[in-house]
Write a protein that holds these residues in place. Structure first.
Motif, short mmCIF file in Angstrom:
data_model
loop_
_atom_site.label_atom_id
_atom_site.label_comp_id
_atom_site.label_asym_id
_atom_site.label_seq_id
_atom_site.Cartn_x
_atom_site.Cartn_y
_atom_site.Cartn_z
N ALA A 120 0.83 -1.20 0.00
CA ALA A 120 0.00 0.00 0.00
C ALA A 120 0.86 1.26 0.00
O ALA A 120 1.92 1.30 0.62
CB ALA A 120 -0.92 0.00 1.22
N HIS A 121 0.40 2.29 -0.69
CA HIS A 121 1.07 3.59 -0.73
C HIS A 121 0.24 4.57 0.10
O HIS A 121 -0.72 5.17 -0.39
CB HIS A 121 1.22 4.06 -2.17
CG HIS A 121 2.11 5.24 -2.33
ND1 HIS A 121 1.63 6.52 -2.52
CD2 HIS A 121 3.47 5.35 -2.32
CE1 HIS A 121 2.64 7.37 -2.63
NE2 HIS A 121 3.77 6.69 -2.52
N TRP A 122 0.61 4.75 1.37
CA TRP A 122 -0.21 5.50 2.31
C TRP A 122 -0.29 6.99 2.02
O TRP A 122 -1.34 7.61 2.26
CB TRP A 122 0.25 5.24 3.74
CG TRP A 122 -0.23 3.90 4.22
CD1 TRP A 122 0.45 2.73 4.23
CD2 TRP A 122 -1.55 3.60 4.69
NE1 TRP A 122 -0.35 1.70 4.68
CE2 TRP A 122 -1.58 2.21 4.98
CE3 TRP A 122 -2.70 4.35 4.89
CZ2 TRP A 122 -2.72 1.58 5.46
CZ3 TRP A 122 -3.84 3.72 5.38
CH2 TRP A 122 -3.84 2.35 5.66
N THR B 205 -0.73 8.40 -0.77
CA THR B 205 -1.85 8.52 -1.70
C THR B 205 -3.18 8.36 -0.96
O THR B 205 -4.14 9.12 -1.21
CB THR B 205 -1.74 7.45 -2.80
OG1 THR B 205 -0.57 7.71 -3.58
CG2 THR B 205 -2.96 7.45 -3.70
N LEU B 206 -3.25 7.40 -0.06
CA LEU B 206 -4.49 7.17 0.68
C LEU B 206 -4.88 8.37 1.52
O LEU B 206 -6.05 8.79 1.54
CB LEU B 206 -4.34 5.92 1.57
CG LEU B 206 -4.25 4.59 0.82
CD1 LEU B 206 -3.87 3.46 1.77
CD2 LEU B 206 -5.58 4.28 0.14
N THR C 71 -2.75 -0.62 -2.45
CA THR C 71 -3.35 0.67 -2.12
C THR C 71 -4.87 0.60 -2.22
O THR C 71 -5.58 1.09 -1.34
CB THR C 71 -2.81 1.75 -3.07
OG1 THR C 71 -1.38 1.78 -2.97
CG2 THR C 71 -3.36 3.12 -2.70
#
Length: 256
Positions: free
Chosen positions: A74-76, A78-79, A182
């Motif tokens: 996951a790319h946090w 971006t989240l 993500t």
């Protein structure tokens, strides 16, 4: 009580719902956006508004399995940029559901999905690949907010946020595993946050939860199949499948 009597569901209709649940598992771990087909199946078998509430717990189970499979990717950043805009979209979607009929919902979501697919195809032809941290730029922030509001709106009114967010993550330059990791966390958090709204609107009740209890067992084999398949799909084919699933979902909503 026999689950299939709750909605006067025949054996063949239950089989269709079970296939849709299996496809949810597959889409969450392989081709995000493909569960728009599941959305169409649920809406064809169940009353249109009720189908939204019945599908949501099935999606959450798929989200949990996807998080377990891809949590390391996951790319946090971006989240965190997406969530405020998504929250605004969920609120707008809830207000829309208060007065909109099924035809208005289907037409709106189908048009948005097709528009997002067209924009993504155009952008991918006009620009070179770039890294996910491009969301830190001003253009990236504007794009994240725009897609976030649309994603929150579409996921609230029709559980159709997957294709919108798929288009955003592809346009942001995410590779396959980063894309899946993500989107897994994104939809787990967003779908769980939708539960109180859905209960308040009467979309989730004891009847729908009993049906869900019979369907969630089909999500796991779909997720395992997706996990097996994703390692055999190259990046270019993966992106084409995501875009194709988005277009199919949009056309289904417009024609249904």
């Amino acid at each position: 009580m026999n689950t299939m009597t709750l909605w006067h569901i025949s054996l063949w209709e239950f089989a269709a719902l079970a296939a849709a649940a299996l496809l949810v598992g597959f889409s969450k771990t392989a081709v995000s956006g493909a569960n728009t087909v599941s959305l169409a199946i649920f809406a064809a078998v169940l009353p249109a508004r009720a189908s939204t509430g019945a599908l949501l717990p099935v999606l959450i189970v798929g989200d949990i399995l996807a998080v377990l499979a891809y949590r390391r990717h996951a790319h946090w950043p971006t989240l965190w940029r997406l969530f405020p805009a998504v929250a605004a979209g969920v609120v707008l979607g809830t207000l829309f559901l208060v007065w909109a009929d099924d035809a208005a919902v289907r037409t709106s979501i189908g048009a948005i999905l097709l528009f997002m697919a067209a924009v993504t195809l155009w952008r991918r032809r006009a620009a070179k690949d770039h890294e996910p941290d491009s969301v830190a730029t001003r253009t990236g922030r504007v794009k994240a907010r725009s897609y976030g509001v649309l994603g929150g709106f579409t996921t609230m009114v029709a559980n159709a946020g997957g294709p919108v967010m798929s288009m955003y993550l592809l346009s942001a330059g995410f590779r396959k595993l980063g894309f899946l990791g993500t989107s897994a966390f994104f939809f787990l958090i967003v779908n769980v946050s939708k539960v109180p709204f859905s209960v308040g609107l009467g979309l989730i009740d004891g009847k729908s939860l009993l049906l869900d209890a019979a369907l969630v067992v089909f999500v796991l084999p779909g997720a395992l199949l997706g996990k097996w398949a994703v390692n055999r799909i190259n990046q270019r084919l993966f992106e084409r499948l995501v875009i194709a699933a988005t277009v199919v979902g949009g056309v289904q909503l417009l024609l249904r």
